[in-house]
Design an enzyme around this catalytic site. Structure first.
Site, PDB file in Angstrom:
ATOM      1  N   ASP A 169     -11.496   1.814   3.988  1.00  0.00           N
ATOM      2  CA  ASP A 169     -11.911   0.134   3.637  1.00  0.00           C
ATOM      3  C   ASP A 169     -13.212   0.185   3.288  1.00  0.00           C
ATOM      4  O   ASP A 169     -13.689  -1.009   2.763  1.00  0.00           O
ATOM      5  CB  ASP A 169     -11.974  -0.248   4.720  1.00  0.00           C
ATOM      6  CG  ASP A 169     -10.549  -1.182   4.887  1.00  0.00           C
ATOM      7  OD1 ASP A 169      -9.923  -1.362   4.010  1.00  0.00           O
ATOM      8  OD2 ASP A 169      -9.537  -1.017   6.312  1.00  0.00           O
ATOM      9  N   LYS A 202       0.830  -0.823  -0.160  1.00  0.00           N
ATOM     10  CA  LYS A 202       0.444  -0.123  -0.262  1.00  0.00           C
ATOM     11  C   LYS A 202       0.950   1.445  -0.344  1.00  0.00           C
ATOM     12  O   LYS A 202       0.753   2.316  -0.810  1.00  0.00           O
ATOM     13  CB  LYS A 202      -1.189  -0.290   1.487  1.00  0.00           C
ATOM     14  CG  LYS A 202      -1.808  -1.277   1.072  1.00  0.00           C
ATOM     15  CD  LYS A 202      -2.571  -1.571   2.348  1.00  0.00           C
ATOM     16  CE  LYS A 202      -3.595  -2.602   2.502  1.00  0.00           C
ATOM     17  NZ  LYS A 202      -4.069  -3.110   3.382  1.00  0.00           N
ATOM     18  N   GLN A 213      -5.287  -1.681   9.827  1.00  0.00           N
ATOM     19  CA  GLN A 213      -5.091  -3.429   9.046  1.00  0.00           C
ATOM     20  C   GLN A 213      -5.780  -4.576   9.758  1.00  0.00           C
ATOM     21  O   GLN A 213      -5.068  -4.184  11.084  1.00  0.00           O
ATOM     22  CB  GLN A 213      -3.577  -3.128   8.341  1.00  0.00           C
ATOM     23  CG  GLN A 213      -2.966  -4.869   8.346  1.00  0.00           C
ATOM     24  CD  GLN A 213      -3.178  -4.301   6.196  1.00  0.00           C
ATOM     25  OE1 GLN A 213      -4.073  -3.569   5.727  1.00  0.00           O
ATOM     26  NE2 GLN A 213      -3.508  -5.850   5.943  1.00  0.00           N
TER      27      GLN A 213
HETATM   28  N1  GUN Z   1      -6.347  -7.513   5.256  1.00  0.00           N
HETATM   29  C1  GUN Z   1      -6.787  -7.998   4.919  1.00  0.00           C
HETATM   30  N2  GUN Z   1      -7.617  -7.029   3.843  1.00  0.00           N
HETATM   31  C2  GUN Z   1      -7.788  -6.293   4.183  1.00  0.00           C
HETATM   32  C3  GUN Z   1      -8.518  -5.286   3.664  1.00  0.00           C
HETATM   33  O1  GUN Z   1      -9.305  -5.025   2.970  1.00  0.00           O
HETATM   34  N3  GUN Z   1      -8.216  -4.319   4.657  1.00  0.00           N
HETATM   35  C4  GUN Z   1      -8.002  -3.953   6.233  1.00  0.00           C
HETATM   36  N4  GUN Z   1      -8.017  -3.055   6.621  1.00  0.00           N
HETATM   37  N5  GUN Z   1      -7.023  -5.127   6.855  1.00  0.00           N
HETATM   38  C5  GUN Z   1      -6.819  -6.076   5.611  1.00  0.00           C
END
Ligand code: GUN
Length: 288
Positions: free
Chosen positions: A123, A54, A98
């Site tokens: 998200d 990211k 996360q």
């Molecule tokens: N962990 C795995 N996929 C995701 C996601 O799409 N968002 C978040 N916040 N954590 C994750």
């Protein structure tokens, strides 16, 4: 028949290009660079990789990025205080915590995610955004399903009037995917672990979305000839071997189009996150 393979790399590159253009337009109009803050609590190795991806995507697109690393024994109050700080930080337009959180915070996950300002919830997990999506109002939408929808549209796969079947009812993929396809006039069925005669239902699908988290769960006999099959699963079956929820080799002989794993939908998720950051920034700046 050998299916057309829908490459995540190609679509992700296009989505990122669009997001970067919109980011530059915001800079030109407001003198503001869109900003993302990612909070990672603890040392989960897969999460470390995702967060690095990211951060790299932000750098690639010229989006301001902060990664906030907190120890595995961080308290709920300390995490909430950090979220509050970011909610008020003018440089930050998107906040992502996360997942998974360390064990000590599992029970607090909802309270923690709900603390994020819905306008910065890139998200799309906040109840306000979930509600808006279900009402058909503009919202920040979870990245994986919105990436799948955008890919279907860009690939020229018909959705209107088509039968879509989603296997998996998670809040992150299955349910929002259903809402997005419904909004595009598909006839949508969600299947799950209690569904009876699953193969009979999946064989009805013009668009089949697999999001169950079970390696090679969707077999060729479950797929209608010519269907589009979207594989959202990422299952590690050996230290260096990832497979999806779909038996790719066999199903690609039946399907009309299919996404591979790796190299499919996973790449779209980060690209859509970038788009959500830019969308969040556009909405916040337009409100001023
Ligand atoms: N962990 C795995 N996929 C995701 C996601 O799409 N968002 C978040 N916040 N954590 C994750």
């Amino acid at each position: 028949m050998t299916a057309r393979v829908l490459s995540g790399k190609e679509f992700a590159a296009k989505f990122k290009e669009d997001a970067a253009k919109r980011a530059r337009a915001l800079e030109a109009k407001y003198g503001v660079t869109p900003g993302l803050a990612v909070i990672i609590v603890g040392e989960d190795p897969a999460s470390q990789v995702y967060v690095r991806n990211k951060d790299r995507a932000c750098a690639e697109l010229g989006i301001y990025s902060e990664v906030i690393r907190m120890a595995a024994d961080t308290t709920k109050d300390a995490l909430l205080a950090k979220i509050d700080e970011l909610n008020y930080d003018k440089r930050i337009h998107g906040i992502l915590v996360q997942l998974p959180l360390p064990e000590g915070l599992h029970a607090e996950e909802k309270a923690i995610l709900d603390r994020i300002d819905p306008a910065k919830d890139v998200d799309g997990f906040h109840p306000v955004n979930v509600g808006k999506l279900s009402l058909g109002e503009p919202a920040l939408v979870p990245c994986t399903p919105s990436g799948c929808l955008k890919m279907l549209e860009l690939a020229g796969i018909p959705i209107d009037g088509q039968r879509a079947v989603i296997v998996g009812r998670s809040n992150i993929v299955g349910k929002p995917m259903a809402q997005l396809l419904l909004a595009k006039n598909a006839t949508v069925t969600i299947c799950h672990s209690h569904t009876k005669h699953l193969a009979e239902v999946t064989r009805e699908a013009d668009i089949l979305v697999a999001a169950v988290g079970k390696p090679k769960f969707i077999t060729a006999d479950m797929v209608k000839s010519g269907a589009t099959v979207i594989d959202v699963g990422i299952n590690r079956i050996a230290p260096k071997k990832l497979v999806g929820d779909v038996d790719f080799e066999a199903v690609s002989e039946v399907a009309g189009a299919i996404t591979p794993v790796p190299g499919g939908v996973g790449l779209l998720t980060v690209a859509m996150l970038m788009e959500n950051v830019v969308t969040a920034a556009e909405l916040q700046l337009a409100e001023k």
